[in-house]
Design a protein around this motif. Sequence first.
Motif, PDB file in Angstrom:
ATOM      1  N   PHE A   1       6.063  29.415 106.081  1.00 17.12           N
ATOM      2  CA  PHE A   1       4.808  30.133 106.297  1.00 17.12           C
ATOM      3  C   PHE A   1       3.750  29.535 105.386  1.00 17.12           C
ATOM      4  CE2 PHE A   1       2.205  34.073 105.292  1.00 17.12           C
ATOM      5  CZ  PHE A   1       1.431  33.945 106.424  1.00 17.12           C
ATOM      6  N   ALA A   2       2.640  29.120 105.976  1.00 19.96           N
ATOM      7  CA  ALA A   2       1.572  28.523 105.185  1.00 19.96           C
ATOM      8  C   ALA A   2       0.222  28.861 105.795  1.00 19.96           C
ATOM      9  CB  ALA A   2       1.744  27.004 105.117  1.00 19.96           C
ATOM     10  N   ILE A   3      -0.767  29.046 104.938  1.00 17.27           N
ATOM     11  CA  ILE A   3      -2.150  29.249 105.364  1.00 17.27           C
ATOM     12  C   ILE A   3      -2.982  28.151 104.711  1.00 17.27           C
ATOM     13  CG2 ILE A   3      -4.138  30.794 105.393  1.00 17.27           C
ATOM     14  CD1 ILE A   3      -2.169  33.114 105.032  1.00 17.27           C
ATOM     15  N   ARG A   4      -3.649  27.346 105.526  1.00 19.85           N
ATOM     16  CA  ARG A   4      -4.404  26.212 105.007  1.00 19.85           C
ATOM     17  C   ARG A   4      -5.887  26.379 105.319  1.00 19.85           C
ATOM     18  NH1 ARG A   4      -0.325  21.333 107.083  1.00 19.85           N
ATOM     19  NH2 ARG A   4       1.535  22.117 105.976  1.00 19.85           N
ATOM     20  N   ALA A   5      -6.663  26.568 104.287  1.00 15.25           N
ATOM     21  CA  ALA A   5      -8.117  26.658 104.437  1.00 15.25           C
ATOM     22  C   ALA A   5      -8.711  25.264 104.252  1.00 15.25           C
ATOM     23  CB  ALA A   5      -8.691  27.617 103.401  1.00 15.25           C
ATOM     24  N   VAL A   6      -9.559  24.862 105.181  1.00 15.29           N
ATOM     25  CA  VAL A   6     -10.141  23.519 105.136  1.00 15.29           C
ATOM     26  C   VAL A   6     -11.644  23.603 105.399  1.00 15.29           C
ATOM     27  CG1 VAL A   6      -7.984  22.464 105.918  1.00 15.29           C
ATOM     28  CG2 VAL A   6      -9.721  23.108 107.602  1.00 15.29           C
ATOM     29  N   ARG A   7     -12.336  22.499 105.147  1.00 18.79           N
ATOM     30  CA  ARG A   7     -13.758  22.426 105.490  1.00 18.79           C
ATOM     31  C   ARG A   7     -13.902  22.270 107.005  1.00 18.79           C
ATOM     32  NH1 ARG A   7     -15.784  17.463 102.041  1.00 18.79           N
ATOM     33  NH2 ARG A   7     -13.956  16.616 103.139  1.00 18.79           N
ATOM     34  N   PRO A   8     -14.992  22.777 107.581  1.00 14.70           N
ATOM     35  CA  PRO A   8     -15.181  22.671 109.035  1.00 14.70           C
ATOM     36  C   PRO A   8     -15.025  21.247 109.555  1.00 14.70           C
ATOM     37  CG  PRO A   8     -16.796  24.158 108.108  1.00 14.70           C
ATOM     38  CD  PRO A   8     -16.068  23.571 106.947  1.00 14.70           C
ATOM     39  N   ALA A   9     -15.506  20.271 108.829  1.00 15.37           N
ATOM     40  CA  ALA A   9     -15.428  18.888 109.297  1.00 15.37           C
ATOM     41  C   ALA A   9     -13.994  18.371 109.324  1.00 15.37           C
ATOM     42  CB  ALA A   9     -16.281  17.990 108.400  1.00 15.37           C
ATOM     43  N   ASP A  10     -13.111  19.011 108.570  1.00 14.10           N
ATOM     44  CA  ASP A  10     -11.725  18.548 108.467  1.00 14.10           C
ATOM     45  C   ASP A  10     -10.774  19.361 109.339  1.00 14.10           C
ATOM     46  OD1 ASP A  10     -12.581  16.699 106.584  1.00 14.10           O
ATOM     47  OD2 ASP A  10     -12.192  18.071 104.902  1.00 14.10           O
ATOM     48  N   LEU A  11     -11.285  20.314 110.116  1.00 19.07           N
ATOM     49  CA  LEU A  11     -10.411  21.232 110.839  1.00 19.07           C
ATOM     50  C   LEU A  11      -9.482  20.500 111.806  1.00 19.07           C
ATOM     51  CD1 LEU A  11      -9.530  24.102 111.532  1.00 19.07           C
ATOM     52  CD2 LEU A  11     -11.417  24.236 113.173  1.00 19.07           C
ATOM     53  N   ASP A  12     -10.045  19.646 112.660  1.00 16.15           N
ATOM     54  CA  ASP A  12      -9.219  18.983 113.672  1.00 16.15           C
ATOM     55  C   ASP A  12      -8.136  18.116 113.037  1.00 16.15           C
ATOM     56  OD1 ASP A  12     -10.853  20.210 115.448  1.00 16.15           O
ATOM     57  OD2 ASP A  12     -11.873  18.389 116.156  1.00 16.15           O
ATOM     58  N   SER A  13      -8.507  17.364 112.011  1.00 18.38           N
ATOM     59  CA  SER A  13      -7.521  16.492 111.367  1.00 18.38           C
ATOM     60  C   SER A  13      -6.444  17.312 110.660  1.00 18.38           C
ATOM     61  CB  SER A  13      -8.205  15.553 110.380  1.00 18.38           C
ATOM     62  OG  SER A  13      -8.874  16.287 109.365  1.00 18.38           O
ATOM     63  N   ALA A  14      -6.827  18.448 110.101  1.00 20.12           N
ATOM     64  CA  ALA A  14      -5.842  19.310 109.439  1.00 20.12           C
ATOM     65  C   ALA A  14      -4.864  19.898 110.456  1.00 20.12           C
ATOM     66  CB  ALA A  14      -6.551  20.426 108.683  1.00 20.12           C
ATOM     67  N   VAL A  15      -5.375  20.256 111.629  1.00 15.06           N
ATOM     68  CA  VAL A  15      -4.503  20.776 112.684  1.00 15.06           C
ATOM     69  C   VAL A  15      -3.522  19.697 113.134  1.00 15.06           C
ATOM     70  CG1 VAL A  15      -4.446  21.577 115.081  1.00 15.06           C
ATOM     71  CG2 VAL A  15      -6.102  22.539 113.483  1.00 15.06           C
ATOM     72  N   LEU A  16      -4.004  18.467 113.302  1.00 14.95           N
ATOM     73  CA  LEU A  16      -3.116  17.365 113.689  1.00 14.95           C
ATOM     74  C   LEU A  16      -2.060  17.127 112.612  1.00 14.95           C
ATOM     75  CD1 LEU A  16      -5.602  14.745 115.202  1.00 14.95           C
ATOM     76  CD2 LEU A  16      -4.081  16.298 116.416  1.00 14.95           C
ATOM     77  N   GLY A  17      -2.466  17.230 111.347  1.00 14.92           N
ATOM     78  CA  GLY A  17      -1.511  17.060 110.261  1.00 14.92           C
ATOM     79  C   GLY A  17      -0.426  18.125 110.287  1.00 14.92           C
ATOM     80  N   ALA A  18      -0.812  19.372 110.568  1.00 15.66           N
ATOM     81  CA  ALA A  18       0.177  20.452 110.665  1.00 15.66           C
ATOM     82  C   ALA A  18       1.123  20.227 111.828  1.00 15.66           C
ATOM     83  CB  ALA A  18      -0.537  21.794 110.807  1.00 15.66           C
ATOM     84  N   CYS A  19       0.584  19.681 112.935  1.00 20.33           N
ATOM     85  CA  CYS A  19       1.437  19.384 114.096  1.00 20.33           C
ATOM     86  C   CYS A  19       2.446  18.285 113.761  1.00 20.33           C
ATOM     87  CB  CYS A  19       0.583  18.966 115.294  1.00 20.33           C
ATOM     88  SG  CYS A  19      -0.394  20.293 116.011  1.00 20.33           S
ATOM     89  N   ARG A  20       2.001  17.267 113.034  1.00 25.11           N
ATOM     90  CA  ARG A  20       2.919  16.187 112.654  1.00 25.11           C
ATOM     91  C   ARG A  20       4.014  16.720 111.732  1.00 25.11           C
ATOM     92  NH1 ARG A  20      -2.085  13.232 112.196  1.00 25.11           N
ATOM     93  NH2 ARG A  20      -2.261  11.635 113.843  1.00 25.11           N
ATOM     94  N   ASP A  21       3.650  17.608 110.816  1.00 27.13           N
ATOM     95  CA  ASP A  21       4.650  18.213 109.928  1.00 27.13           C
ATOM     96  C   ASP A  21       5.692  18.976 110.736  1.00 27.13           C
ATOM     97  OD1 ASP A  21       3.237  17.196 107.803  1.00 27.13           O
ATOM     98  OD2 ASP A  21       2.251  19.094 107.298  1.00 27.13           O
ATOM     99  N   ALA A  22       5.235  19.718 111.747  1.00 32.70           N
ATOM    100  CA  ALA A  22       6.157  20.502 112.568  1.00 32.70           C
ATOM    101  C   ALA A  22       7.055  19.590 113.401  1.00 32.70           C
ATOM    102  CB  ALA A  22       5.378  21.448 113.476  1.00 32.70           C
ATOM    103  N   LEU A  23       6.489  18.486 113.914  1.00 32.88           N
ATOM    104  CA  LEU A  23       7.270  17.563 114.734  1.00 32.88           C
ATOM    105  C   LEU A  23       8.353  16.862 113.929  1.00 32.88           C
ATOM    106  CD1 LEU A  23       4.398  16.049 116.910  1.00 32.88           C
ATOM    107  CD2 LEU A  23       6.365  17.341 117.760  1.00 32.88           C
TER     108      LEU A  23
END
Length: 721
Positions: free
Chosen positions: A588-610
């Motif tokens: 369980f994790a909650i990651r707060a990011v800057r608006p400009a980094d949102l998409d890349s942070a989501v992709l990073g979380a997806c790679r971690d899950a994969l």
Amino acid sequence: MAPGAGTFASQHPSPDHHPSPTAPSAGTLASQHPSPHLDPLQRERAHLAASRAALRAMREDAQALNIADVTANWVNAEVLQGEIDARIKALADLAHTPLFFGRLDYLHAPGLDLAEGAEGENFYIGRRHVHDADGDPMVIDWRAPVSQPFYRASKKDPMDLRLRRRFGYTTGELTAYEDEHLTDPAEAETTSALLQAEIERPRVGPMRDIVATIQPEQDEIVRAGIGGSVCVQGAPGTGKTAVGLHRVAYLLYAHRERLARSGTLVIGPNRSFLQYIEQVLPALGELEVKQATVDDLVAHVEVRGTDEAAAATVKGDARMAEVLRRAVRSHIALPQEPCVVVRGSRRWRVPAYELEEIVRELMDRDIRYGAAREALPQRIAHAVLVRMEQAGEAPDDRVQDAVARNAAVKAVVKAVWPPVDPAKLVLRLLGDADFLAEQADGILTPEEQKTILWTKPVRSVKSAKWSSADAVLIDEATDLVTRTHSLGHVVLDEAQDLSPMQYRAVGRRCTTGSATILGDIAQGTTPWATDTWQEALAHLGKPGSAVEELTQGFRVPREVIAYASRLLPAIAPDLTEATSIRESAGDFAIRAVRPADLDSAVLGACRDALAKEGSIGLIAADARIPVLRTALEEAGITCLAPGAETSAAARLTLVPATLAKGLEYDYVVLDEPAAIVDGEPDERTGLRRLYVCLTRPVSGLTVVHAADLPGQLTTTAGADD
């Protein structure tokens, strides 16, 4: 994965503690029983191999049946061959599906014909019944009465069991077993490690059955009688959908002939959901249960339009049923002229006042419009026959039928009780302000009437851009004209989201049968979502049905369900907070990011899950889906549509928040919660939508956000941001 063979060695008694009967008996046969010199795991594997061989023999026997000389005609032959084909299909041995998952050792023989006179028998419990060449059972169907203690027996109530054994499998191979000695006071009652492993096994592909893990409170609902309807209020992860599907399988077992005649139906919220659950019943050997959405049930017209929330809410209101009833009956006109029937040289006259009495009597009986219209010519013909008899004639039924078909009688019926086309009726109701005002007077306010009126005139049924709510109105009107066919049992899942008129549409499909209603008030995400099950059951036509609540979760990790439950005071304050029996707290994790980094942070979380084992769901507000799909494609990450089967090459599904309900994934990456809330017409509905999305994971949840989280979720204990 299930533990290996040696995992539970400390709990395994020696082979000497597993005596087997010397005479043929249920589950363990002298002719096929493995050597006592084998260790317990080897003996169980040998029984599995023998059971699979017996199942293959059963299938081969069915395939070898020759019906050439046993049917009277080709129609009977087709029907019988269809039944044989279904039997052959049901007997298929699924290599990766355990044939049995448990064993019961009774202290005394259950009172069954197959075990009469025997003592201390053991029964292997599986998904289907398997017998040997002599007809002796090797595996007992989980739905049989003798199997019930597998789910309900405990130290406090052993139900005459000496031992309950659970089996662990890896890709179809028996790899472990675990024993509970229910009458041994020295053995403490503990949570089954195999049961825990099965519950926490990764979810890859469509939904699977839970036949090996059904809990006592679930089993009570599954085995409830067919005579009454049951409503299940279930928090996320409590297995309410699985309970409903297994209840269908149980009822088909216990009431096969009855339900074969009347039919069964599973109703889900959307096609993605139905694709997700479609393999559960076939895995249990039930191949004939139909599945549909509510839209499928009411598909009288092509749906090409959508309603604003306000219009859909009014159209879905139960008051529309009375508006439609008035509209249908508005076509009835009291007779103004007599009916004169000419037969040969005689003229028979039925005066207008008598015709009016007949019409009023049919109206007072309040039978369906079409049935009354069919009865009217016969009633007029009867009045003519009375006059014939008074004149000394002796007419019979053939004369009455001839009079009913007389042109004069037909003319009266057409003028007094004309045919009604349900779609044209609704077309007029929604397109003619004066007609709507007349039928809705005292029922809908002028503002509500204006809300549902079409702004542009529509000339024909085919050219109309019907909405889903319009189709439900047409279904109601259709039932007012002609009775809807009723089924023996209907399962309605995600029921909290239905409008009162949709409940009525479903209820018409089980007026003479029973229903299993599944849902969660907290997950109601439509403007018309029900607030109480009592209200929903009344609309469904099943008032007073039992309401059972499931609060013990098996799917959602503890930390995740606790986090999501912070929303309950705002969305469903009367519900009990769910708990989880999962020993794993989950990722369980909650990651707060800057608006400009949102998409890349989501992709990073997806790679971690994969990088982990299992399925991944990337859930986002509907408006964010195109952006995320493009980002995934550019990153070279394959994504599936909701309901599509995952594979080793494609394990990530991109899920719009509005389609997430009912689905589950091992790992969920949740994109921008605030966008999910803002995507709904009001905050309460938005928070309910968010609650649904938060509770989709089985093993882990990562929340990625740039905007502020909703106030209820601002406490971030356990997060990593």
